[in-house]
Design a protein around this motif. Structure first.
Motif, mmCIF file in Angstrom:
data_model
loop_
_atom_site.group_PDB
_atom_site.id
_atom_site.type_symbol
_atom_site.label_atom_id
_atom_site.label_comp_id
_atom_site.label_asym_id
_atom_site.label_seq_id
_atom_site.Cartn_x
_atom_site.Cartn_y
_atom_site.Cartn_z
ATOM 1 N N GLY A 287 0.815 -1.203 0.000
ATOM 2 C CA GLY A 287 0.000 0.000 0.000
ATOM 3 C C GLY A 287 0.854 1.260 0.000
ATOM 4 N N GLY A 288 1.955 1.230 0.757
ATOM 5 C CA GLY A 288 2.866 2.371 0.761
ATOM 6 C C GLY A 288 3.508 2.602 -0.590
ATOM 7 N N ASP A 289 3.877 1.511 -1.262
ATOM 8 C CA ASP A 289 4.468 1.629 -2.596
ATOM 9 C C ASP A 289 3.463 2.216 -3.591
ATOM 10 O OD1 ASP A 289 6.954 0.605 -1.842
ATOM 11 O OD2 ASP A 289 6.336 -1.465 -2.210
ATOM 12 N N PHE A 290 2.235 1.717 -3.541
ATOM 13 C CA PHE A 290 1.202 2.263 -4.426
ATOM 14 C C PHE A 290 0.972 3.747 -4.144
ATOM 15 C CE2 PHE A 290 -0.639 -2.193 -4.923
ATOM 16 C CZ PHE A 290 -0.356 -2.279 -6.277
ATOM 17 N N ALA A 291 0.987 4.112 -2.862
ATOM 18 C CA ALA A 291 0.765 5.513 -2.494
ATOM 19 C C ALA A 291 1.880 6.405 -3.043
ATOM 20 C CB ALA A 291 0.672 5.652 -0.976
ATOM 21 N N VAL A 296 -4.206 5.008 -7.285
ATOM 22 C CA VAL A 296 -5.407 4.957 -6.456
ATOM 23 C C VAL A 296 -6.015 3.553 -6.373
ATOM 24 C CG1 VAL A 296 -7.734 5.891 -6.129
ATOM 25 C CG2 VAL A 296 -5.863 7.387 -6.864
ATOM 26 N N PRO A 297 -6.215 2.818 -7.500
ATOM 27 C CA PRO A 297 -6.774 1.464 -7.369
ATOM 28 C C PRO A 297 -5.885 0.548 -6.534
ATOM 29 C CG PRO A 297 -6.894 2.218 -9.645
ATOM 30 C CD PRO A 297 -6.029 3.197 -8.918
ATOM 31 N N GLY A 298 -4.565 0.714 -6.653
ATOM 32 C CA GLY A 298 -3.652 -0.123 -5.880
ATOM 33 C C GLY A 298 -3.766 0.137 -4.391
ATOM 34 N N VAL A 299 -3.857 1.403 -4.005
ATOM 35 C CA VAL A 299 -4.012 1.743 -2.587
ATOM 36 C C VAL A 299 -5.310 1.143 -2.044
ATOM 37 C CG1 VAL A 299 -4.383 3.640 -0.969
ATOM 38 C CG2 VAL A 299 -2.601 3.823 -2.713
ATOM 39 N N SER A 300 -6.383 1.269 -2.827
ATOM 40 C CA SER A 300 -7.681 0.729 -2.400
ATOM 41 C C SER A 300 -7.627 -0.784 -2.262
ATOM 42 C CB SER A 300 -8.767 1.124 -3.392
ATOM 43 O OG SER A 300 -8.894 2.529 -3.472
ATOM 44 N N ALA A 304 -8.162 -3.038 1.137
ATOM 45 C CA ALA A 304 -9.187 -4.083 1.224
ATOM 46 C C ALA A 304 -8.569 -5.423 1.627
ATOM 47 C CB ALA A 304 -9.904 -4.220 -0.117
ATOM 48 N N ARG A 305 -7.396 -5.735 1.069
ATOM 49 C CA ARG A 305 -6.730 -6.993 1.427
ATOM 50 C C ARG A 305 -6.310 -6.983 2.894
ATOM 51 N NH1 ARG A 305 -4.765 -10.073 -3.132
ATOM 52 N NH2 ARG A 305 -5.402 -9.088 -5.071
ATOM 53 N N HIS A 306 -5.817 -5.848 3.356
ATOM 54 C CA HIS A 306 -5.397 -5.765 4.759
ATOM 55 C C HIS A 306 -6.598 -5.950 5.681
ATOM 56 C CE1 HIS A 306 -4.031 -3.922 8.554
ATOM 57 N NE2 HIS A 306 -2.850 -4.408 8.189
ATOM 58 N N ALA A 307 -7.725 -5.311 5.330
ATOM 59 C CA ALA A 307 -8.928 -5.456 6.151
ATOM 60 C C ALA A 307 -9.399 -6.903 6.176
ATOM 61 C CB ALA A 307 -10.033 -4.542 5.607
ATOM 62 N N ALA A 308 -9.328 -7.573 5.027
ATOM 63 C CA ALA A 308 -9.750 -8.975 4.965
ATOM 64 C C ALA A 308 -8.853 -9.853 5.822
ATOM 65 C CB ALA A 308 -9.734 -9.455 3.512
ATOM 66 N N ALA A 310 -7.094 -8.846 8.400
ATOM 67 C CA ALA A 310 -7.295 -8.475 9.798
ATOM 68 C C ALA A 310 -8.546 -9.120 10.382
ATOM 69 C CB ALA A 310 -7.382 -6.955 9.931
ATOM 70 N N SER A 311 -9.557 -9.318 9.537
ATOM 71 C CA SER A 311 -10.803 -9.921 10.020
ATOM 72 C C SER A 311 -10.833 -11.424 9.800
ATOM 73 C CB SER A 311 -11.992 -9.283 9.304
ATOM 74 O OG SER A 311 -11.941 -9.577 7.913
ATOM 75 N N ALA A 312 -9.681 -11.968 9.351
ATOM 76 C CA ALA A 312 -9.551 -13.407 9.091
ATOM 77 C C ALA A 312 -10.414 -13.871 7.944
ATOM 78 C CB ALA A 312 -9.875 -14.232 10.346
ATOM 79 N N ALA A 313 -10.906 -12.913 7.114
ATOM 80 C CA ALA A 313 -11.669 -13.282 5.921
ATOM 81 C C ALA A 313 -10.693 -13.643 4.819
ATOM 82 C CB ALA A 313 -12.559 -12.124 5.480
ATOM 83 N N LEU A 314 -11.105 -14.558 3.964
ATOM 84 C CA LEU A 314 -10.276 -14.958 2.836
ATOM 85 C C LEU A 314 -10.931 -14.445 1.572
ATOM 86 C CD1 LEU A 314 -9.408 -18.636 3.799
ATOM 87 C CD2 LEU A 314 -8.119 -16.565 4.248
ATOM 88 N N PRO A 315 -10.363 -13.410 0.948
ATOM 89 C CA PRO A 315 -11.020 -12.834 -0.229
ATOM 90 C C PRO A 315 -11.082 -13.780 -1.405
ATOM 91 C CG PRO A 315 -8.843 -11.874 0.090
ATOM 92 C CD PRO A 315 -9.132 -12.707 1.293
#
Length: 351
Positions: A287-291, A296-300, A304-308, A310-315
């Protein structure tokens, strides 16, 4: 003793050659400086082929390199205004990268305008080769808009066109781009089918003159995706070695996007092998590299991957699953009959 014009031409050619070398090694900032010098010498010599060659290096280096996307797009617009009028080859060198840079900023109308200009110029210069180039560039913009299926279809068309034209290396490069695209979407079974030839393994990577991993053909373009495929197949050791090699190659480049993509590969290998905390850290770095690029799509996507994680969800729960796409409100394909932007008299899209 060389006459001034001959000296300027020799200097332009030497600078272009050096710029291309740096570009191939992923040193885009250095390539930009050398291409700028080549452009000055080419203008002094009145050498149009060298001018166009320098602009090609500049277009790709501004797109791929460390210059933030907004600033890179501004620079390309300035180059188009200065060098594009009456020079279709020069325009073609710049409008494709400009379209992708607009896509990185999620500016879809200017991206379509740049693709329209690319289409018109490519058809004027080389209809067959132009159609192939346009398919690849449009696929890039579509992928930024989250339209993976459309992008894959365009890359398939481009690979088939390269095959018909008898350009094997280009066909393989396009197929590796498809491997990268489908791997990013978690469609690993399909990605493996796109690999041209046998799936490369870690021992296949030799070393180049700088001691870096050197893959056969264009395999280096998707080595991280091959690492993901190995992880999906249960070969954690192979996946880890491949991911490390891909990261090593990206670290030698100054491209934030290349580094970010490899970080995502590494994160997915960590996730697939049960190393979730390491996966979260790798996604944060991506995310830092994309920033840094202003992608913008890379940061988003990284968020989203980090949130998934963190919540133990598997995208992407399985190799055959496809992630949900997030098409833009104004997707970059199917342009209207008239260009969607209002270009200036110089023909430069956007602003």
């Amino acid at each position: 003793m060389l006459r001034p014009r001959d000296d300027a031409l020799a200097r332009a050619r030497d600078a272009v050659r050096s710029a291309r070398e740096r570009q191939l090694r992923g040193r885009y900032a250095e390539a930009t400086v050398l291409a700028d010098a080549a452009l000055v010498w080419a203008r002094r010599a009145g050498a149009e082929p060298e001018r166009t060659a320098a602009l090609r290096v500049l277009g790709v280096s501004l797109w791929q390199g460390p210059e933030p996307a907004a600033a890179a797009a501004h620079r390309i617009r300035a180059l188009l205004a200065e060098h594009g009028a009456g020079r279709p080859a020069a325009r073609l060198a710049l409008t494709g990268p400009l379209a992708v840079l607009y896509g990185m900023r999620e500016r879809w109308a200017p991206a379509r305008g740049a693709l329209d200009l690319t289409r018109a110029t490519a058809m004027e210069l080389d209809p067959e080769g132009g159609a192939l180039l346009l398919s690849v560039l449009t696929a890039r913009v579509e992928s930024l808009a989250g339209r993976t299926r459309q992008a894959a279809r365009l890359l398939r068309t481009a690979a088939d066109a390269a095959d018909v034209l008898g350009v094997g290396p280009l066909r393989d490069a396009v197929r590796w781009a498809g491997v990268r695209l489908l791997g990013d979407a978690g469609r690993y079974g399909e990605a493996a089918e796109w690999i041209p030839g046998p799936v490369p393994h870690a021992p296949a990577a030799g070393r180049d003159g700088d001691g870096r991993a050197a893959w056969p053909g264009n395999a280096d373009r998707a080595a991280g995706t091959v690492a993901r495929i190995a992880a999906v197949r249960g070969d954690a050791g192979e996946a880890s070695v491949l991911a490390d090699l891909a990261l090593e190659a990206a670290a030698a480049s100054d491209s934030p996007v290349a580094q970010a993509m490899v970080r995502l590969d590494q994160a997915e290998v960590f996730r697939l092998t049960g190393r979730r905390d390491e996966a979260r850290r790798a996604v944060c770095l991506a995310g830092g590299d994309f920033a840094r690029k202003g992608h913008v799509p890379g940061v988003s996507d990284a968020a989203a991957r980090h949130a998934a994680l963190a919540s133990a969800a598997l995208p992407f729960p399985s190799a055959s699953a496809s992630p949900p796409t997030s098409p833009s409100p104004s997707p970059p394909t199917s342009p209207s009959p008239s260009p969607p932007t209002s270009p200036s008299p110089s023909g430069v899209p956007g602003g």
